[in-house]
Write a protein that holds these residues in place. Structure first.
Motif, mmCIF file in Angstrom:
data_model
loop_
_atom_site.group_PDB
_atom_site.id
_atom_site.type_symbol
_atom_site.label_atom_id
_atom_site.label_comp_id
_atom_site.label_asym_id
_atom_site.label_seq_id
_atom_site.Cartn_x
_atom_site.Cartn_y
_atom_site.Cartn_z
ATOM 1 N N PHE A 114 0.750 -1.351 0.168
ATOM 2 C CA PHE A 114 0.077 0.026 0.042
ATOM 3 C C PHE A 114 0.947 1.280 -0.113
ATOM 4 O O PHE A 114 0.777 2.159 -0.715
ATOM 5 C CB PHE A 114 -0.900 -0.013 1.229
ATOM 6 C CG PHE A 114 -1.717 1.313 1.334
ATOM 7 C CD1 PHE A 114 -2.814 1.546 0.480
ATOM 8 C CD2 PHE A 114 -1.522 2.149 2.328
ATOM 9 C CE1 PHE A 114 -3.184 2.819 0.607
ATOM 10 C CE2 PHE A 114 -2.300 3.404 2.254
ATOM 11 C CZ PHE A 114 -3.152 3.666 1.587
ATOM 12 N N VAL A 115 1.807 1.014 0.741
ATOM 13 C CA VAL A 115 2.806 2.414 0.920
ATOM 14 C C VAL A 115 3.711 2.492 -0.604
ATOM 15 O O VAL A 115 3.564 3.795 -1.065
ATOM 16 C CB VAL A 115 3.906 2.282 1.837
ATOM 17 C CG1 VAL A 115 5.088 3.315 1.855
ATOM 18 C CG2 VAL A 115 3.363 2.190 3.422
ATOM 19 N N VAL A 155 0.910 4.001 -2.977
ATOM 20 C CA VAL A 155 0.590 5.275 -2.586
ATOM 21 C C VAL A 155 1.920 6.282 -3.068
ATOM 22 O O VAL A 155 1.723 7.223 -3.795
ATOM 23 C CB VAL A 155 0.395 5.582 -1.156
ATOM 24 C CG1 VAL A 155 0.606 7.210 -0.939
ATOM 25 C CG2 VAL A 155 -0.819 5.219 -0.704
ATOM 26 N N PHE A 163 7.716 4.126 6.561
ATOM 27 C CA PHE A 163 6.571 4.848 6.984
ATOM 28 C C PHE A 163 6.816 6.400 6.852
ATOM 29 O O PHE A 163 6.001 7.361 6.458
ATOM 30 C CB PHE A 163 5.935 4.185 8.274
ATOM 31 C CG PHE A 163 5.351 3.150 8.228
ATOM 32 C CD1 PHE A 163 4.089 2.908 7.517
ATOM 33 C CD2 PHE A 163 6.042 2.066 8.629
ATOM 34 C CE1 PHE A 163 3.510 1.581 7.416
ATOM 35 C CE2 PHE A 163 5.275 0.692 8.669
ATOM 36 C CZ PHE A 163 4.086 0.789 7.998
ATOM 37 N N PHE A 181 6.187 7.312 3.598
ATOM 38 C CA PHE A 181 4.709 7.399 3.291
ATOM 39 C C PHE A 181 4.069 8.558 3.712
ATOM 40 O O PHE A 181 3.267 9.195 3.077
ATOM 41 C CB PHE A 181 4.067 6.217 3.829
ATOM 42 C CG PHE A 181 2.671 5.980 4.239
ATOM 43 C CD1 PHE A 181 1.954 5.813 3.167
ATOM 44 C CD2 PHE A 181 2.036 6.444 5.400
ATOM 45 C CE1 PHE A 181 0.672 5.915 3.093
ATOM 46 C CE2 PHE A 181 0.548 6.551 5.416
ATOM 47 C CZ PHE A 181 0.011 6.228 4.407
ATOM 48 N N VAL A 182 4.573 9.112 5.067
ATOM 49 C CA VAL A 182 3.869 10.359 5.647
ATOM 50 C C VAL A 182 4.461 11.557 4.633
ATOM 51 O O VAL A 182 3.676 12.455 4.513
ATOM 52 C CB VAL A 182 4.426 10.566 7.045
ATOM 53 C CG1 VAL A 182 3.921 11.753 7.502
ATOM 54 C CG2 VAL A 182 4.081 9.419 7.936
ATOM 55 N N LEU A 208 2.165 11.560 1.821
ATOM 56 C CA LEU A 208 1.161 12.144 1.994
ATOM 57 C C LEU A 208 1.053 13.573 2.129
ATOM 58 O O LEU A 208 -0.001 14.468 1.842
ATOM 59 C CB LEU A 208 0.502 11.607 3.443
ATOM 60 C CG LEU A 208 -0.369 10.330 3.522
ATOM 61 C CD1 LEU A 208 -0.867 10.079 4.873
ATOM 62 C CD2 LEU A 208 -1.505 10.519 2.471
ATOM 63 N N PHE A 209 2.082 14.095 2.689
ATOM 64 C CA PHE A 209 2.312 15.675 3.130
ATOM 65 C C PHE A 209 2.592 16.239 1.767
ATOM 66 O O PHE A 209 2.002 17.331 1.420
ATOM 67 C CB PHE A 209 3.506 15.783 4.201
ATOM 68 C CG PHE A 209 3.132 16.228 5.491
ATOM 69 C CD1 PHE A 209 2.165 17.218 5.611
ATOM 70 C CD2 PHE A 209 3.661 15.486 6.434
ATOM 71 C CE1 PHE A 209 1.983 17.715 6.763
ATOM 72 C CE2 PHE A 209 3.065 15.937 7.676
ATOM 73 C CZ PHE A 209 2.283 17.128 7.864
ATOM 74 N N PRO A 265 0.384 13.826 -2.275
ATOM 75 C CA PRO A 265 -0.414 12.706 -1.970
ATOM 76 C C PRO A 265 -1.040 11.975 -3.031
ATOM 77 O O PRO A 265 -1.606 10.676 -3.226
ATOM 78 C CB PRO A 265 -1.740 13.380 -1.263
ATOM 79 C CG PRO A 265 -1.695 14.834 -1.647
ATOM 80 C CD PRO A 265 -0.057 15.037 -2.002
#
Lengths: 329, 353
Positions: free
Chosen positions: A269-270, A273, A311, A314-315, A318-319, A322
């Motif tokens: 998933f990461v 994304v 992770f 990943f963050v 997202l930041f 996205p």
């Protein structure tokens, strides 16, 4: 409502062409790796070793993620059971090796149709009604149920004791002073071949065309005569089959437990994304990047610590971006 | 909805008076009555149950609090969380850390944990919702955060890495430290009271302006925002409440089991334990999560009992582990496909029609 936003502006095309993000990623990765070499304070042989291991690992990650991204792009469903389908295919291979004594790689070939059928059946019997109503929570919950079911049925059958099939091809190979075992190289090459084959199928065949058509607009595709339900089932089957390949190729160097694949759901998933939901190319690049992050990161944060870096990526995605590297926005 | 063009009754006596009892909205009153009666009946349980059964009942109550919390954001707010372990874990670890390292009463920890967890939840949700990334994406993002917290806790010295915290057992009962004699009915009544408060929060929230906004946003975001609803704010309120309630369950968990480790607090199984009761009972209903927990909670105990002395046709299962989860996974799949509104939602709809 979210259906419209995620499917409307996001993964309208399964295969995207774009060189710009690729260059950016390549440059970033090279610069970061050069920095690790220059000022990382680690032995350069060790760094080379982890880069090679990371890339080889990344190839397999990519394959698992391609399955996930394909299913998402076409069905709009995030398959939470992707990781346990990986476990399942590993145990299918294990059963074939331990029982009738079939060689690992032949067993992998046999596991492909098994998982393909399994995937089609899951879509046909469990998800079809829910995907056609357009709900996205329903399918997600069903795949969660499937994930739990697979892991625990495997636990009941094979118990929690670790299993292993042993390596059929011993020995290793040296690249730039780093050691790469044959089984990992075979896994990488196999993953790349299947990835390329999938891309070709999607771009060149009529099946690929109908899959892309359904991904772009299921209603429109149905209007011009595409059997949408069949495409859904086939897509889920292909997603499962690509996991079967990845699972089979990983079996020789993996210690099998019923929960071994679980972390792959979230890793995939990461990766997806990072690459952009629905993008096959993005999943491939993302897989390689995450593989590198994990192994090179392990130089500094041993144990489970390197996953924290994954992770962190990943963050950051997202930041900062996205929609992912190859997401349209 | 009143339509001005429709023929109106002309004579006054045909119009029901405003204070006609039939027009009164008794929903809230009925829910509160059910709540009071339910709590009263359930509080008698410890007098009937043995120690073993009571521990199952207490675990069920913890499930139920989590599920009610989960339902606040996922059911009424429409934002599916697959990572409620993050908030449960924040609660469990806040309680453990403050108690073990600083000797602070768990009652204070409950408040601290609820605030902290709500803040973290709001931050995560804001990050995810900023770009309208909702649905499955949101669900998996929360899952990723829970996994990330698990890894961080496992690698932090200050939180004892993988060893977790052991709560010191006091020699005598203490209200302030929430410790009583083993098997004391208070261990049941306290989570029951927490659950009652959680359900009360749900009831009040659903009818509040914020709750109505959140449900409107869930049902149609565009329509809701065109009516002037601040959709982000409405959603974040739901998230904050949800995470706060879940964290309190975590604090109590540590307190009851005298121990918490990374997997018990942040493991993915915990997230599943918050989701499954709510889905089985009925997402987006007040009573669904409670009913679901009552179904799922005793299930693993039941399966374990059956497996200890299996009937003939099941004898091949003796000594296997994993059946309990397999059973409720199957139940989950069946419920989602056959009755997507859950047990309570389906029965309620039958009743109304």
């Amino acid at each position: 409502m979210t259906e419209a936003t995620t499917r409307g502006d996001g993964p309208t095309r399964v295969v995207r062409v774009g060189t710009h993000p690729t260059t950016v990623v390549a440059v970033t990765v090279v610069v970061l790796l050069a920095a690790v070499f220059a000022v990382g304070g680690k032995d350069s042989g060790l760094v080379t070793q982890s880069i090679v291991t990371g890339l080889l690992l990344g190839g397999v990650y990519a394959l698992v993620s391609i399955g996930l991204t394909l299913i998402f792009g076409v069905l709009g469903v995030v398959n939470f059971a992707q990781g346990s389908m990986l476990t399942m295919s590993m145990y299918v291979v294990y059963a074939l090796v331990a029982g009738p004594g079939i060689p690992v790689y032949v067993a992998t070939l046999l596991a492909i149709p098994v998982m393909f059928l399994f995937g089609m059946m899951v879509q046909h019997f469990l998800l079809n009604r829910l995907t056609s109503t357009g709900s996205h929570e329903g399918p997600l919950l069903v795949t969660l149920g499937i994930q739990l079911l697979i892991a625990n049925v495997l636990l009941m059958i094979f118990t929690g004791r670790p299993k292993s099939v042993g390596t059929p091809v011993d020995g290793s190979f040296e690249v730039f002073g780093a050691i790469a075992s044959y089984s990992r190289i075979i896994a990488f090459v196999g993953a790349v071949l299947v990835g390329v084959a999938l891309t070709l199928v999607l771009r060149r065949t009529s099946l690929g065309l109908s899959i892309r058509a359904v991904a772009a607009n299921a209603q429109g595709a149905a209007l011009v005569g595409v059997n949408v339900r069949r495409v859904y089932a086939l897509t889920f089957g292909i997603g499962a089959a690509s996991v079967a390949v990845a699972g089979g190729l990983m079996t020789p160097f993996t210690s099998l437990t019923p929960s071994v694949g679980e972390q792959f759901t979230i890793l995939a998933f990461v990766i997806v994304v990072l690459g952009g939901l629905g993008s096959v190319l993005g999943a491939t690049i993302g897989g390689l990047v995450i593989g590198l992050v994990q192994t090179v990161g392990a130089l500094y944060l041993p144990g489970t610590g390197s996953l924290i870096l994954v992770f962190a990526v990943f963050v950051m995605v997202l930041f900062l971006r996205p929609q992912g590297l190859y997401g349209a926005k | 909805m009143t339509d001005t063009t429709a023929p109106r009754p002309t004579t006054a006596h045909e119009l029901p008076a405003a204070d006609d009892p039939r027009l009164k909205d008794t929903w809230m009153r009925r829910q509160l009555v059910v709540l009071v009666v339910g709590v009263a009946v359930l509080s008698l349980l410890p007098l009937l149950l043995g120690e073993q059964a009571q521990s199952v009942a207490i675990r069920t109550l913890i499930f139920a609090i989590m599920a009610v919390g989960w339902n606040l954001m996922s059911g009424f707010g429409g934002m599916f969380s697959f990572g409620h372990a993050a908030f449960f874990g924040i609660g469990a670890y806040t309680g453990a850390y403050l108690l073990v390292d600083h000797g602070i009463s768990p009652w204070i920890s409950m408040v601290v944990a609820a605030v902290l967890s709500a803040a973290v939840g709001v931050a995560i949700a804001y990050m995810c919702l900023r770009y309208k990334l909702a649905g499955s994406y949101f669900a998996l993002a929360t899952f990723a955060f829970a996994q990330m917290f698990l890894l961080i806790v496992q690698n932090l010295d200050v939180l004892n890495k993988t060893e977790g915290f052991n709560v010191e057992i006091l020699p005598s009962d203490s209200w302030s430290m929430l410790q009583f004699q083993q098997g004391s009915p208070l261990y049941f009544w306290i989570p029951l009271a927490i659950l009652a408060v959680a359900v009360l929060i749900s009831i009040l929230y659903v009818r509040s302006r914020a709750g109505q906004y959140a449900q409107a946003v869930r049902d149609d975001e565009v329509a809701a925002s065109s009516l002037g609803i601040d959709t982000m704010r409405a959603r974040l309120i739901a998230v904050a409440l949800s995470c706060g309630v879940t964290a309190v369950a975590g604090v109590y968990y540590t307190q009851y089991y005298f121990f918490v480790g990374p997997e018990q607090a942040f493991g993915s199984a915990v997230s599943v334990e918050a989701i499954i009761p709510a889905v089985i009972g009925g997402i987006g209903t007040i009573w669904g999560p409670v009913i679901g927990a009552a179904v799922v909670g005793p299930l693993s105990e039941l399966v374990a009992t059956v497996l200890r002395n299996p009937p003939g046709f099941l004898s091949f299962l003796q000594g296997t582990s994993g059946l309990d989860v397999a059973v409720y996974a199957t139940l989950l799949i069946i419920i989602v496909i056959v009755m997507p509104k859950g047990i309570f939602g389906t029965i309620r709809d039958r009743w109304r029609s």
